[in-house]
Design a protein around this motif. Sequence first.
Motif, PDB file in Angstrom:
ATOM      1  N   LYS A 155      -3.838   0.101  -9.573  1.00 43.13           N
ATOM      2  CA  LYS A 155      -4.346  -1.140  -9.139  1.00 43.13           C
ATOM      3  C   LYS A 155      -3.603  -1.983  -8.520  1.00 43.13           C
ATOM      4  O   LYS A 155      -2.516  -2.339  -9.334  1.00 43.13           O
ATOM      5  CB  LYS A 155      -5.483  -1.746 -10.173  1.00 43.13           C
ATOM      6  CG  LYS A 155      -6.540  -0.787 -10.510  1.00 43.13           C
ATOM      7  CD  LYS A 155      -7.787  -1.206 -10.091  1.00 43.13           C
ATOM      8  CE  LYS A 155      -8.969  -0.167 -10.217  1.00 43.13           C
ATOM      9  NZ  LYS A 155      -9.880  -0.570  -9.105  1.00 43.13           N
TER      10      LYS A 155
ATOM     11  N   GLU B 232     -13.986  -1.528  -2.002  1.00 41.67           N
ATOM     12  CA  GLU B 232     -13.867  -0.415  -3.304  1.00 41.67           C
ATOM     13  C   GLU B 232     -15.058   0.245  -3.221  1.00 41.67           C
ATOM     14  O   GLU B 232     -15.080   1.455  -3.544  1.00 41.67           O
ATOM     15  CB  GLU B 232     -13.633  -1.101  -4.467  1.00 41.67           C
ATOM     16  CG  GLU B 232     -13.121  -0.555  -5.630  1.00 41.67           C
ATOM     17  CD  GLU B 232     -12.809  -1.468  -6.631  1.00 41.67           C
ATOM     18  OE1 GLU B 232     -12.862  -1.056  -7.833  1.00 41.67           O
ATOM     19  OE2 GLU B 232     -11.850  -2.301  -6.317  1.00 41.67           O
ATOM     20  N   ARG B 233     -16.180  -0.191  -3.042  1.00 41.98           N
ATOM     21  CA  ARG B 233     -17.432   0.514  -3.007  1.00 41.98           C
ATOM     22  C   ARG B 233     -17.554   1.609  -1.820  1.00 41.98           C
ATOM     23  O   ARG B 233     -17.933   2.755  -2.146  1.00 41.98           O
ATOM     24  CB  ARG B 233     -18.646  -0.528  -2.613  1.00 41.98           C
ATOM     25  CG  ARG B 233     -19.964   0.232  -2.820  1.00 41.98           C
ATOM     26  CD  ARG B 233     -21.107  -0.898  -2.208  1.00 41.98           C
ATOM     27  NE  ARG B 233     -20.931  -1.056  -0.910  1.00 41.98           N
ATOM     28  CZ  ARG B 233     -21.501  -2.137  -0.176  1.00 41.98           C
ATOM     29  NH1 ARG B 233     -21.815  -3.104  -1.133  1.00 41.98           N
ATOM     30  NH2 ARG B 233     -21.367  -2.354   1.024  1.00 41.98           N
TER      31      ARG B 233
ATOM     32  N   SER C 140     -13.411  -7.718  -0.963  1.00 35.36           N
ATOM     33  CA  SER C 140     -12.859  -7.072  -2.377  1.00 35.36           C
ATOM     34  C   SER C 140     -13.723  -6.219  -2.953  1.00 35.36           C
ATOM     35  O   SER C 140     -13.472  -5.243  -3.558  1.00 35.36           O
ATOM     36  CB  SER C 140     -12.592  -8.298  -3.318  1.00 35.36           C
ATOM     37  OG  SER C 140     -13.619  -9.083  -3.669  1.00 35.36           O
ATOM     38  N   GLN C 141     -15.080  -6.738  -2.886  1.00 34.44           N
ATOM     39  CA  GLN C 141     -15.923  -5.606  -3.592  1.00 34.44           C
ATOM     40  C   GLN C 141     -16.482  -4.599  -2.793  1.00 34.44           C
ATOM     41  O   GLN C 141     -16.679  -3.390  -3.191  1.00 34.44           O
ATOM     42  CB  GLN C 141     -17.329  -6.554  -3.889  1.00 34.44           C
ATOM     43  CG  GLN C 141     -18.276  -5.482  -4.522  1.00 34.44           C
ATOM     44  CD  GLN C 141     -19.577  -6.386  -5.135  1.00 34.44           C
ATOM     45  OE1 GLN C 141     -19.574  -7.590  -5.255  1.00 34.44           O
ATOM     46  NE2 GLN C 141     -20.436  -5.645  -5.793  1.00 34.44           N
TER      47      GLN C 141
ATOM     48  N   GLY D  92     -14.808   2.817  -0.442  1.00 36.95           N
ATOM     49  CA  GLY D  92     -13.865   3.937  -0.241  1.00 36.95           C
ATOM     50  C   GLY D  92     -12.886   3.532   0.992  1.00 36.95           C
ATOM     51  O   GLY D  92     -12.555   4.545   1.386  1.00 36.95           O
TER      52      GLY D  92
ATOM     53  N   ARG E 134     -23.025   2.301  -0.919  1.00 37.27           N
ATOM     54  CA  ARG E 134     -22.060   3.042  -0.314  1.00 37.27           C
ATOM     55  C   ARG E 134     -22.885   4.230   0.823  1.00 37.27           C
ATOM     56  O   ARG E 134     -22.290   4.344   1.956  1.00 37.27           O
ATOM     57  CB  ARG E 134     -21.358   4.106  -1.300  1.00 37.27           C
ATOM     58  CG  ARG E 134     -20.424   4.891  -0.428  1.00 37.27           C
ATOM     59  CD  ARG E 134     -19.147   5.736  -1.300  1.00 37.27           C
ATOM     60  NE  ARG E 134     -18.344   6.066  -0.623  1.00 37.27           N
ATOM     61  CZ  ARG E 134     -17.092   6.554  -0.858  1.00 37.27           C
ATOM     62  NH1 ARG E 134     -16.919   6.320  -2.214  1.00 37.27           N
ATOM     63  NH2 ARG E 134     -16.200   7.124  -0.190  1.00 37.27           N
TER      64      ARG E 134
ATOM     65  N   ASP F  47      -4.046   5.915  -7.731  1.00 38.00           N
ATOM     66  CA  ASP F  47      -4.888   5.265  -8.810  1.00 38.00           C
ATOM     67  C   ASP F  47      -4.251   3.940  -9.296  1.00 38.00           C
ATOM     68  O   ASP F  47      -4.753   3.470 -10.289  1.00 38.00           O
ATOM     69  CB  ASP F  47      -5.164   6.044  -9.709  1.00 38.00           C
ATOM     70  CG  ASP F  47      -5.998   7.204  -9.414  1.00 38.00           C
ATOM     71  OD1 ASP F  47      -6.694   6.993  -8.313  1.00 38.00           O
ATOM     72  OD2 ASP F  47      -5.780   8.351  -9.752  1.00 38.00           O
TER      73      ASP F  47
ATOM     74  N   GLU G 263       0.889  -1.189  -0.072  1.00 37.13           N
ATOM     75  CA  GLU G 263       0.055  -0.049  -0.048  1.00 37.13           C
ATOM     76  C   GLU G 263       0.736   1.282   0.002  1.00 37.13           C
ATOM     77  O   GLU G 263       0.663   2.048  -0.604  1.00 37.13           O
ATOM     78  CB  GLU G 263      -1.075   0.001   1.195  1.00 37.13           C
ATOM     79  CG  GLU G 263      -1.804   1.394   1.486  1.00 37.13           C
ATOM     80  CD  GLU G 263      -3.012   1.304   0.385  1.00 37.13           C
ATOM     81  OE1 GLU G 263      -3.342   0.487  -0.279  1.00 37.13           O
ATOM     82  OE2 GLU G 263      -3.485   2.472   0.535  1.00 37.13           O
TER      83      GLU G 263
ATOM     84  N   ALA H 234      -7.457  -0.135   0.923  1.00 40.44           N
ATOM     85  CA  ALA H 234      -7.396  -1.428   0.885  1.00 40.44           C
ATOM     86  C   ALA H 234      -6.141  -1.860   1.891  1.00 40.44           C
ATOM     87  O   ALA H 234      -6.173  -2.802   2.775  1.00 40.44           O
ATOM     88  CB  ALA H 234      -7.207  -2.066  -0.589  1.00 40.44           C
TER      89      ALA H 234
END
Lengths: 99, 479
Positions: free
Chosen positions: B34, B95-96, B91-92, B98, B348, B32, B26, B101
Motif C-alpha cells: 500500500k 480501489e473499488r 481514493s475510494q 481496480g 464495480r 500488494d 508506482e 493508482a
Amino acid sequence: MAIGHYLVLSGVLFSIGAAGVFLRRNLITLLLSVEIMLNAVNLAFVAFGRQFGTVDGQIITFFVMTVAAAEAAVGLALVIGLFRHRESLNPEAFTSLKW
Amino acid sequence: MISSSFDAIIPMLCVALAGLVVLLAEAFRGRDEKMPIGGLAIIGLVGAGAASILLWNRNATSFGVVTADNFSLFVNLVLIGVGILTVMFSSQTIERDGIPAGEYYAVMLFGIVGMMLMGQATDLLVIFLALETMSLAVYVLTGIRREQQQSTEAAFKYFLLGAFASSFFLYGVAFLYGVTGSTSLDRIGTVIAAQSMSGNPMILLGVGLLIVGFAFKVAAVPFHMWSPDAYEGAPAVVTGFMSTGVKAAAVAAFVRVFLSSLEPMITDWAPVLWLIAAATMVLGTVVGVAQTSLKRMLAYSSIAHGGYLLAGLVAGNDVGKAAILFYLAAYALTNLGAFGVIALLGTRERANDDLRDYAGLFKSHPALAVLMTFFLLSLGGFPPTAGFIAKWYVFSAAIGSGYYGLAIIGVLSSVVSVFFYLRIVVMMFMTDRDARPVPAPITTVAYAGLVLSLAGVLYLGVLPTAVIDFAQASISTIF
C-alpha cells in the motif's frame, strides 16, 4: 508557385480529411483522416513561413508532428482496446452509447 | 525576491514533478504494497497552489510565451481545487474499480499541467500544445477502465472528435499566422488593431476556425455531440474532473484569445458567439429534461452551463470577465460535488447512475442525499448557493452590455433546468427505494471531499464579495 496554390492544396487535403472522418467506416481509416487534416495544416504553415522568409512556419511543423505522433499513439491504443471487445473495426459495431 | 525566467512555470512544474514522482512510486511499489499515492498528488497540487499565491500581482513571464498574470493564477487556483477534490473522491473509487493508482494519478496530474498551461499561455502555438496535453490525458482517463466496452467506446468517440476539432483549431492558428506573421497573442493583437482587418477573408476564416476549436472543448452547441457520450461512458469521478477542469481551461484560453488579441474584431465574432451561447443554453436544458441517466442529464446540464459562461464572454465587459471567473469557481465546486456523490454510489459492476437508482436515497444514505440536494440546487441556481450568485452575475453582465435577449434566454432556460434538478431531489426524498446493489461504505477522505465542496458552494453563495473582488482584481491585470 504563388502561395495561393499551396493554400488551395492545403484546403483540399483538409477537406478530404474532414470528409473521411464522417464517411469512412473503418476505425483505422478514421485515424488516418485526422492525420491528413493535421498535415494539411502543416503544409499551410510551411507555405506561410516561406512567404514571410522565416523558418517559424517550419519549426511549428515539428511541434505539430510531435503532437500528431502522440495522438496516433493514444488513438491506436484505443482502437486495440475496442477491437478486443468486439473483434471488429467497423464503427457501427460499437453502439453501447447513443451517438 | 529573486526572479528568473522560470517563475511563471513554477506552478506547472510542481504538478508535473508530482506526476513524475507518482509514476516512480508506482514503478517501485511492491505487489500488494500500500502506498499513499493520492497523498503525493495532493502534495504537488498544494505546492502549485502555494506557488500561484506567491506569484500573485507579480506578472511573471517565462520565455515570452507563458505568463503568470492574476487572471491565469485565479484559473490555476480553480484547477488546483478541481485536482484536489478529484484525488479525494478517486481514493475510494479507483480501489473499488481496480484502476492502477499510479497511472491514473499521473495521467490526471499531467492533464492538470496542460490545463494550467492553457490558461497561462500567451502564444497560439503554446495554447495548441497545452490543449493537446490536456486532451490526450483526458482521453486516456475516459477510457481507463479498459475492461468496460462502454468506457473504451466513449474514449474513442471523444478522441476522434477531439482530434478533429484540434485540427480545426490549428488550421485557424495557421491562418492567423499567415495574416499577421506571428503566433504570439500580443503581436497578433497589435497587427489586427493597427490595420483594420475586419474585411480580410483569411482572418475571418482563422477566427471562425478558432471558434470551432474552442466551442468544441467547451462543449457548445453545435459542437457538443461528444460530451453526453464521453460523460456517460467515463468513470464518474473522471466525468466530474473533465466537465470542470477541461471546461475551465478552455474557457480561460477562449477569454484570453478573444478578449485580448481579437478584441478589435468584437463586432465580427460577438454575433456568432451570441448565437452559440443562446443555442447552447436552450439545447442543454431542453434535451437534459428528457434524460433518464443521471450522468447524461448532468452532461446536458454542463453543456447549458457552458452556454452561461459564453454569455459572459459575449458581454465582453469587465463585469462579464469577472463573472466568468466567479462562475468557473462556483461551477467547478458544485459539479465536482455532484459527480462525487454519483461516483461514491456506484459499484464495480454497475455505475448506479440511472434516475431510478436514486429513489429513496434519503432513507439509505441521508447524508449523501442532503449533500446531493445542495449541489443540485446550486446547479439550478437557487439562493443561498454559489450557483445563484454566479448566474446572477453573468446575466447582469449581459444586461450591462445591452444583450437583453441573451439574458432573458438564460433566465428562462435556467428556470426550465430547475425542473430536472428538482426531479432528482423529489426522487431521493419522496420515493421508496427499489432493490439495487449496495455500494461500499464511504471513506472519510471521500466524505471530507464532499463536505469541502459543500463548504465552498455555501461560502461562495453566502459571502461572495471576497471572491468577486478577487476575480475583479484578476481581470484588471490583463485586457
